[in-house]
Motif scaffolding. Structure first.
Motif, PDB file in Angstrom:
ATOM      1  N   SER A   1      51.346  40.408  28.046  1.00  0.00           N
ATOM      2  CA  SER A   1      52.504  40.822  28.699  1.00  0.00           C
ATOM      3  C   SER A   1      52.045  40.419  30.350  1.00  0.00           C
ATOM      4  O   SER A   1      52.933  40.236  31.111  1.00  0.00           O
ATOM      5  CB  SER A   1      52.879  42.333  28.627  1.00  0.00           C
ATOM      6  OG  SER A   1      51.651  43.010  28.624  1.00  0.00           O
ATOM      7  N   PHE A   2      50.638  40.617  30.565  1.00  0.00           N
ATOM      8  CA  PHE A   2      50.203  40.357  31.957  1.00  0.00           C
ATOM      9  C   PHE A   2      50.855  38.841  32.410  1.00  0.00           C
ATOM     10  O   PHE A   2      51.220  38.347  33.307  1.00  0.00           O
ATOM     11  CB  PHE A   2      48.975  40.582  32.273  1.00  0.00           C
ATOM     12  CG  PHE A   2      48.530  41.884  32.294  1.00  0.00           C
ATOM     13  CD1 PHE A   2      49.461  42.942  32.362  1.00  0.00           C
ATOM     14  CD2 PHE A   2      47.327  42.322  32.139  1.00  0.00           C
ATOM     15  CE1 PHE A   2      49.217  44.452  32.296  1.00  0.00           C
ATOM     16  CE2 PHE A   2      46.897  43.689  32.249  1.00  0.00           C
ATOM     17  CZ  PHE A   2      47.987  44.757  32.049  1.00  0.00           C
TER      18      PHE A   2
ATOM     19  N   GLU B   1      52.898  36.976  30.893  1.00  0.00           N
ATOM     20  CA  GLU B   1      54.589  36.910  30.864  1.00  0.00           C
ATOM     21  C   GLU B   1      55.015  37.374  31.981  1.00  0.00           C
ATOM     22  O   GLU B   1      55.805  36.717  32.816  1.00  0.00           O
ATOM     23  CB  GLU B   1      55.006  37.677  29.752  1.00  0.00           C
ATOM     24  CG  GLU B   1      56.007  36.939  29.296  1.00  0.00           C
ATOM     25  CD  GLU B   1      56.363  37.263  27.874  1.00  0.00           C
ATOM     26  OE1 GLU B   1      56.947  38.519  27.573  1.00  0.00           O
ATOM     27  OE2 GLU B   1      56.221  36.431  26.797  1.00  0.00           O
ATOM     28  N   ALA B   2      54.626  38.459  32.644  1.00  0.00           N
ATOM     29  CA  ALA B   2      54.974  39.283  33.943  1.00  0.00           C
ATOM     30  C   ALA B   2      54.777  38.028  35.078  1.00  0.00           C
ATOM     31  O   ALA B   2      55.455  37.858  36.043  1.00  0.00           O
ATOM     32  CB  ALA B   2      54.332  40.554  34.232  1.00  0.00           C
ATOM     33  N   SER B   3      53.478  37.666  34.988  1.00  0.00           N
ATOM     34  CA  SER B   3      53.239  36.657  36.155  1.00  0.00           C
ATOM     35  C   SER B   3      53.909  35.239  36.007  1.00  0.00           C
ATOM     36  O   SER B   3      54.470  35.014  37.174  1.00  0.00           O
ATOM     37  CB  SER B   3      51.597  36.295  36.091  1.00  0.00           C
ATOM     38  OG  SER B   3      51.441  35.151  36.624  1.00  0.00           O
ATOM     39  N   ARG B   4      54.497  35.042  34.970  1.00  0.00           N
ATOM     40  CA  ARG B   4      55.018  33.905  34.629  1.00  0.00           C
ATOM     41  C   ARG B   4      56.447  33.949  35.300  1.00  0.00           C
ATOM     42  O   ARG B   4      57.044  33.047  35.708  1.00  0.00           O
ATOM     43  CB  ARG B   4      55.104  33.103  33.430  1.00  0.00           C
ATOM     44  CG  ARG B   4      53.594  32.689  32.973  1.00  0.00           C
ATOM     45  CD  ARG B   4      53.049  31.524  33.694  1.00  0.00           C
ATOM     46  NE  ARG B   4      53.747  30.294  33.571  1.00  0.00           N
ATOM     47  CZ  ARG B   4      53.713  29.416  32.668  1.00  0.00           C
ATOM     48  NH1 ARG B   4      52.870  29.695  31.800  1.00  0.00           N
ATOM     49  NH2 ARG B   4      54.260  28.395  32.621  1.00  0.00           N
ATOM     50  N   SER B   5      57.030  35.256  34.924  1.00  0.00           N
ATOM     51  CA  SER B   5      58.287  35.394  35.103  1.00  0.00           C
ATOM     52  C   SER B   5      58.558  35.715  36.644  1.00  0.00           C
ATOM     53  O   SER B   5      59.546  35.389  37.119  1.00  0.00           O
ATOM     54  CB  SER B   5      58.809  36.955  34.422  1.00  0.00           C
ATOM     55  OG  SER B   5      58.331  38.039  35.356  1.00  0.00           O
ATOM     56  N   LEU B   6      57.614  35.559  37.311  1.00  0.00           N
ATOM     57  CA  LEU B   6      57.732  35.735  38.977  1.00  0.00           C
ATOM     58  C   LEU B   6      57.582  34.274  39.692  1.00  0.00           C
ATOM     59  O   LEU B   6      57.301  34.167  40.745  1.00  0.00           O
ATOM     60  CB  LEU B   6      56.556  36.547  39.441  1.00  0.00           C
ATOM     61  CG  LEU B   6      56.975  38.135  39.174  1.00  0.00           C
ATOM     62  CD1 LEU B   6      55.625  38.952  39.475  1.00  0.00           C
ATOM     63  CD2 LEU B   6      58.004  38.677  39.964  1.00  0.00           C
ATOM     64  N   GLY B   7      57.389  33.326  38.606  1.00  0.00           N
ATOM     65  CA  GLY B   7      57.357  31.879  39.135  1.00  0.00           C
ATOM     66  C   GLY B   7      56.006  31.460  39.221  1.00  0.00           C
ATOM     67  O   GLY B   7      55.666  30.350  39.859  1.00  0.00           O
ATOM     68  N   ALA B   8      54.947  32.065  38.870  1.00  0.00           N
ATOM     69  CA  ALA B   8      53.614  31.656  39.030  1.00  0.00           C
ATOM     70  C   ALA B   8      53.502  30.632  38.086  1.00  0.00           C
ATOM     71  O   ALA B   8      53.919  30.606  36.770  1.00  0.00           O
ATOM     72  CB  ALA B   8      52.836  32.586  38.610  1.00  0.00           C
ATOM     73  N   SER B   9      52.469  29.612  38.481  1.00  0.00           N
ATOM     74  CA  SER B   9      52.537  28.365  37.385  1.00  0.00           C
ATOM     75  C   SER B   9      51.407  29.002  36.228  1.00  0.00           C
ATOM     76  O   SER B   9      50.892  30.069  36.382  1.00  0.00           O
ATOM     77  CB  SER B   9      51.902  27.395  38.043  1.00  0.00           C
ATOM     78  OG  SER B   9      50.564  27.512  38.447  1.00  0.00           O
TER      79      SER B   9
ATOM     80  N   THR C   1      48.513  31.798  37.040  1.00  0.00           N
ATOM     81  CA  THR C   1      48.345  33.100  36.229  1.00  0.00           C
ATOM     82  C   THR C   1      46.930  33.311  35.812  1.00  0.00           C
ATOM     83  O   THR C   1      46.412  34.197  35.812  1.00  0.00           O
ATOM     84  CB  THR C   1      49.475  32.776  34.978  1.00  0.00           C
ATOM     85  OG1 THR C   1      50.630  32.788  35.643  1.00  0.00           O
ATOM     86  CG2 THR C   1      49.289  34.052  34.082  1.00  0.00           C
TER      87      THR C   1
END
Ligand code: ATP
Ligand code: MG
Lengths: 248, 302
Positions: free
Chosen positions: B183-184, B186-194, B198
């Motif tokens: 889930s970490f 996913e949270a990171s990717r959802s903020l636009g991190a590549s 991540t």
């Protein structure tokens, strides 16, 4: 103005047909509530909008999703996700300090200047009604916050990236009524500047905050209309049954 | 048919319970005692090894023993060249194995899809871990010493040891990376991190303790092995320090073997002193691994 235009959308996870022939138009700067029983595809729908489904290996999609007139599949996925933020069902802070959580999206967008980051963090925390509670302990771990505070932190984190759209996936499912009221209050203020799509299991919440409401059932969009219309005179009998609590 | 199921199901556990419930407290005590004794048995050999080695070796540990070169055909003098040789070999092995091991673990955990190639790689790692160490020695001899013409040298030995500890490092790193909740990411990717951002900002910082621990355990293994360095680097008797990575060196485990079996009339103090130094080095590394793990665990925020 139209934010999303969705045409003949179909989604599969391996053999599972998780979204069937969805056509939809979502207006900007308003709240769309998405309701439906478990497994009806609400989360899948939401994660499709910011291309998070693609993180799954067996995801497949057909149809067209236009975001501000542009096909999201042709856009860069990182850009899509910066413009379309998401708040998950359970509070999901990253394992870092409160400040770093909120600054995270800003940082990965390339803002290295600490002052700019701090300004963005403060603004976002104020928008999420969390600033007063945490301003004195920004460098403590985000996991030290209560569940409701963590969820508002996640909202702030999403806002800090300055998206155009915010997707909420059952953001209040783990929260008490007071925290829920705070989150709803934040959403109602935010819709002045943002398009909000709120998936909720709580039909009353959908009625309270949604300008429009969409009802999903078994991976299909049953109907979508103004919230008043859906809750007083739905066209489909299944919608009527669901909001009266007859199934699901 | 349904009925018979319903009646049968609750009946059988009740029956079993009856039989067992003769004296559950006593049974439990006996079982506890048995388990406790078994666990105690693990401590005994470790304790004995340490006690005996320390008892017999400690009298031999002097500053001269640690800092001097061997003299009189290894019957007196010190073991400094062997200590230094082992340090060189271990450092060389890590310089080679850590980057490769870490990068392949990151690839396997974060990038690879679950396809045939990935399964093949994982199978190779498991097999690499199962290869006997003497086979690594022979392999190092064929590849590094002979084929690449590095000769018997620090380079050949370090590379051989590096390959030997590669699976340890990969497996430990992989485990550490995979223990970071999905889930970490996913949270990171959802903020636009590549994907890479991540990994860099979320996954690696939370996996680093496991990676370091695994690496140090690998080092301990590399420090103690004799067979892989036997043909690739270790000198029987070389009372001088190496000048470059193409020189041979002495190394503690091989030196210990030599003075214990190949050279007659070596004082017991010297033999056990050497064993003590080697044991201390390995135990120190293991201790460091434990300390680092504890440190990071305290800092862990979820
Ligand atoms: N990653 C995935 N892999 C396989 N199947 C999936 C995946 N994600 C969703 N599905 C399937 O898609 C269907 C819809 O799931 P989804 O999570 O969208 O439902 P939901 O309406 O959000 O339900 P809930 O109210 O319980 O959250 C389910 O049948 C589910 O099994
Ligand atoms: Mg859901």
């Amino acid at each position: 103005m139209v934010e999303f235009l969705i045409k003949d959308l179909n989604i599969w996870f391996g053999q599972i047909h998780a979204m069937k022939n969805v056509n939809m138009e979502i207006g900007s700067k308003q709240i769309l509530s998405v309701i439906g029983p478990a497994n009806s595809g609400k989360t899948t729908f939401l994660r499709m909008l910011n291309r998070l489904n693609e993180l799954n290996d067996n995801f497949r999609m057909t149809g067209e999703v236009l975001f501000g007139g542009r096909d999201i599949v042709e856009m860069d996925p990182e850009t899509v996700r910066k413009k379309i933020g998401m708040v998950f069902a359970l509070p999901l802070p990253l394992p870092m300090s409160i400040f770093d959580n909120v600054a995270y999206g800003v940082k990965v967008s390339g803002v290295r200047n600490r002052k700019l980051q701090a300004a963005a963090v403060e603004k976002a925390l104020k928008q999420a009604y969390l600033w007063d509670e945490v301003k004195d302990r920004l460098d403590t771990s985000a996991f030290k916050l209560s569940g409701g505070q963590q969820q508002r932190l996640c909202i702030a984190r999403t806002l800090a990236v300055e998206p155009r759209v915010i997707l909420f996936d059952e953001p209040c499912s783990g929260l008490d009524p007071i925290s829920t009221a705070k989150v709803e209050e934040a959403m109602l203020v935010l819709k002045k500047d943002y398009t909000i799509i709120l998936v909720t299991n709580n039909v009353k919440q959908a009625a309270r905050v949604g300008d429009r409401t969409a009802f999903f059932l078994s991976s299909e969009l049953v109907e979508m209309d103004g919230t008043d219309k859906i809750f007083t005179a739905p066209r489909d009998k299944r919608t009527d049954d669901y909001i009266r609590g007859k199934f699901g | 048919m349904n009925d018979s199921n319903v009646t049968e199901c609750p009946a059988s556990p009740a029956l079993k319970l009856k039989k067992r419930s003769r004296d559950p407290v006593l049974t439990q005590r006996l079982a506890f005692a048995f388990l406790f004794v078994s666990t105690l048995l693990i401590i005994v050999p470790v304790g004995l090894i340490i006690v005996i080695i320390v008892q017999k070796g400690l009298p031999g540990i002097t500053w001269q023993f640690l800092s001097d070169i061997p003299r009189q055909g290894m019957r007196s003098g010190g073991i400094f060249p062997a200590i230094l040789g082992t340090i060189y070999l271990v450092s060389g092995a890590i310089v080679f194995a850590l980057p490769i091991g870490l990068l392949s673990a990151v690839y396997l955990s974060e990038y690879a899809r679950g396809n045939f190639l990935t399964r093949l790689i994982k199978l190779a790692i498991v097999n690499l871990a199962g290869v006997p160490s003497v086979v690594y020695g022979l392999f190092g001899l064929a590849l590094f010493v002979t084929f690449f013409k590095f000769g018997a040298s620090i380079l050949s030995g370090a590379l051989t040891l590096g390959i030997m500890i590669l699976p340890i490092i990969i497996t430990a790193s992989l485990e550490a990376l995979e223990s970071v909740p999905h889930s970490f990411r996913e949270a990171s990717r959802s903020l636009g991190a590549s994907r890479w951002q991540t990994i860099r900002y979320v996954v690696l910082p939370n996996a680093i303790s496991g990676i370091i621990t695994g690496t140090i355990l690998g080092l301990g293994r590399a420090a103690g092995e004799t067979a892989p360095i036997l043909f690739t680097v270790a000198a029987f008797y070389l009372p001088q320090l190496p000048g470059s990575i193409f020189d041979q060196v002495m190394a503690l485990p091989y030196h210990l073997y030599v003075i214990s079996t190949q050279v007659p009339n070596v004082d017991e103090k010297i033999r056990y002193g050497t064993a003590l130094v080697l044991l201390a080095m390995v135990l120190f590394m293991n201790l460091a691994a434990v300390v680092i793990r504890c440190r990071f665990r305290k800092k862990k925020k979820w």
